[in-house]
Design a protein around this motif. Sequence first.
Motif, PDB file in Angstrom:
ATOM      1  N   LYS A   1       0.822  -1.208   0.000  1.00  0.00           N
ATOM      2  CA  LYS A   1       0.000   0.000   0.000  1.00  0.00           C
ATOM      3  C   LYS A   1       0.857   1.260   0.000  1.00  0.00           C
ATOM      4  CE  LYS A   1      -4.273  -1.812   1.997  1.00  0.00           C
ATOM      5  NZ  LYS A   1      -5.077  -1.446   0.816  1.00  0.00           N
TER       6      LYS A   1
ATOM      7  N   ALA B   1      -1.153  -4.227  -1.083  1.00  0.00           N
ATOM      8  CA  ALA B   1      -1.984  -3.392  -1.960  1.00  0.00           C
ATOM      9  C   ALA B   1      -2.962  -4.278  -2.707  1.00  0.00           C
ATOM     10  CB  ALA B   1      -1.100  -2.626  -2.941  1.00  0.00           C
TER      11      ALA B   1
ATOM     12  N   ASP C   1      -5.064   2.037  -4.638  1.00  0.00           N
ATOM     13  CA  ASP C   1      -3.654   1.759  -4.326  1.00  0.00           C
ATOM     14  C   ASP C   1      -2.812   1.820  -5.595  1.00  0.00           C
ATOM     15  OD1 ASP C   1      -4.247   1.315  -1.645  1.00  0.00           O
ATOM     16  OD2 ASP C   1      -4.359  -0.867  -1.864  1.00  0.00           O
TER      17      ASP C   1
ATOM     18  N   THR D   1      -2.383   5.444  -7.050  1.00  0.00           N
ATOM     19  CA  THR D   1      -1.447   6.283  -6.297  1.00  0.00           C
ATOM     20  C   THR D   1      -0.002   5.912  -6.607  1.00  0.00           C
ATOM     21  OG1 THR D   1      -3.040   6.611  -4.505  1.00  0.00           O
ATOM     22  CG2 THR D   1      -0.722   6.995  -3.990  1.00  0.00           C
TER      23      THR D   1
END
Length: 604
Positions: free
Chosen positions: A332, A339, A344, A347
């Motif tokens: 994550k 993740a 997730d 990003t």
Amino acid sequence: MKKLLTTMLLAASGVLAASAANEPLPLIQNVQAYESCSLNGDWNYIVDVQEEGYYDYRMNPMRNGFFINAKPQKPEDLIEYDFDKSPTMKIPSDWNTQDEKLFFYEGTVWFKKSFQAVPMTECRTLLYFGAVNYDCHVWVNGKKAGHHVGGFTPFNYDISDLLKKGENTVIVKVDNKRHAEDVPTQIFDWWNYGGITRDVKLVKVPMNYLENYDLQLMKAAGKAKVRELAFSAKMNAKEAGHQVEVYIPELKLKQQFTTDAEGKVSGILKVAAKKLQLWCPETPKRYDVQLTLDAGMVADSIGFRTIETRGKQILLNGKPIFLKGISIHNEKPNGGGRANSVEDAHTLLSWAKELGCNFVRLAHYPHHEEMVREAERMGILVWSEIPVYWTIAWTNPNTFANAKQQLTDMIARDHNRANVIIWSIANETPHSAERDKFLGGLAKYARTLDNTRLISMAMEVTGASNYVNRLNDNMNEYVDVVSFNQYIGWYRDVNDAPKMKWVIPYDKPVIISEFGGGARYGYHGAKNQRWTEEFQENLYKENTAMLDKIEGLAGTTPWILKDFRSPRRVLPGVQDYYNRKGLVSDKGEKKLAFYVLKKWYETK
């Protein structure tokens, strides 16, 4: 591309039963295209340190373990577990970050989920797991659905005959203990997150459905006026005479095929070159594709591109490309934990885009499917890898079979994703005849599954002498791209970087698959003071200048985008069980070296 199920109750419930054999199935491709009901959410769990829910006190498997979900029928009945009274955990997740008592735990945890079913006979029901780490057994209503080994690839079972009207239960025994014969093996430099780490779904499929299909742009010489799309597909049954249709509305392209006795079809679709827009990082074009078997249709979005090598160049759509990359772990973005969401993925990949990347190495195992798909949408090329990491049990046939199955499932899931250009079969493996046979077998097998992409692996430089590093690896004959890891400045003095010479005696493109060093965000000092941001910043400056001198350099994937958890990194106050080689901290803060790499990529 996916309809809501009108017959499903979406609050922890709902499913469709069908009649089919209760056997493990080959992985269904493009599971998102089918009607499904999520089993994500709260699952009851029981920590079973000594596996008493599976073995008796003589370590013999029991017939009446936790998987039958027994309830007392009389006051005197002795049942020493109760899923319904046990705590709950959000799924998908890892137990290490969901229960503080399990932060370092490696062993067995049982999970249980209840749902409602509605019998249906005109379709099948598959129970689909995106990933479970590592060894898992699955029961539905107390009956065995199947057993799967491997922590990062999806799998599914036909549970149609196990379902009943009303309340049903799925119970999963998950064991993430490490063993020498596993893939990965006993030691690895990332966190051994245990649990049901990716989505769980009940998937409705027709009695006959396309188990797998492949649609790829073929290479063309020169400026061809007509381009060819190679198509193949396999239905779930070995039956001749079924009609398969491919339709690409935007290209006004439609063609029909008839299955052979193996339930397979293959052929060529032709399209005018001027009508076909190719997928590339600058314009990640995808086409809506409809695939019909008999009366059942699935939809996909597929991009078309070619990837090949010419001497020391990598060619995307026939043109040289420098792969401006970064390595990423499937963790994550803010903090630790596996993740597993689109958010997730977005990003992490947005940070890579900010760096100027057109390429990511998804290390050291297949990441969750949305990571690959989000990268495709964002125009980011992908290196995808199986966890043949460090010292594998090279002579163990079961270990090879395990690695081969993980390779199969990785390719089966993602081989229609245009952005995936490299299948990687290993990382930093010690040289031996046994290793060469193992990895050579994987490389040759990968080509039988997909001959449209490049094969590589992260090698080690073993022929170092003073300031000359010579790459010498027998695996060079099996790979299309020569990739290796080097850590001048971290495991060797950074002042050596300007003096280094690299000898790579192969007429193939070169990717530096790892370089870098650690720093704790916010810790500042002199550039020769280890763990400071200035140390890492200087290391990147010296390394990028050194790499510019390597003949045939076709790309880099420095180690690594973000700090990630590792039990091997124990230095208090600095590492605290994090590998600190990230350009971004575990809290999402960018270090000074981030901007050095960004500036270097601007020149490429």
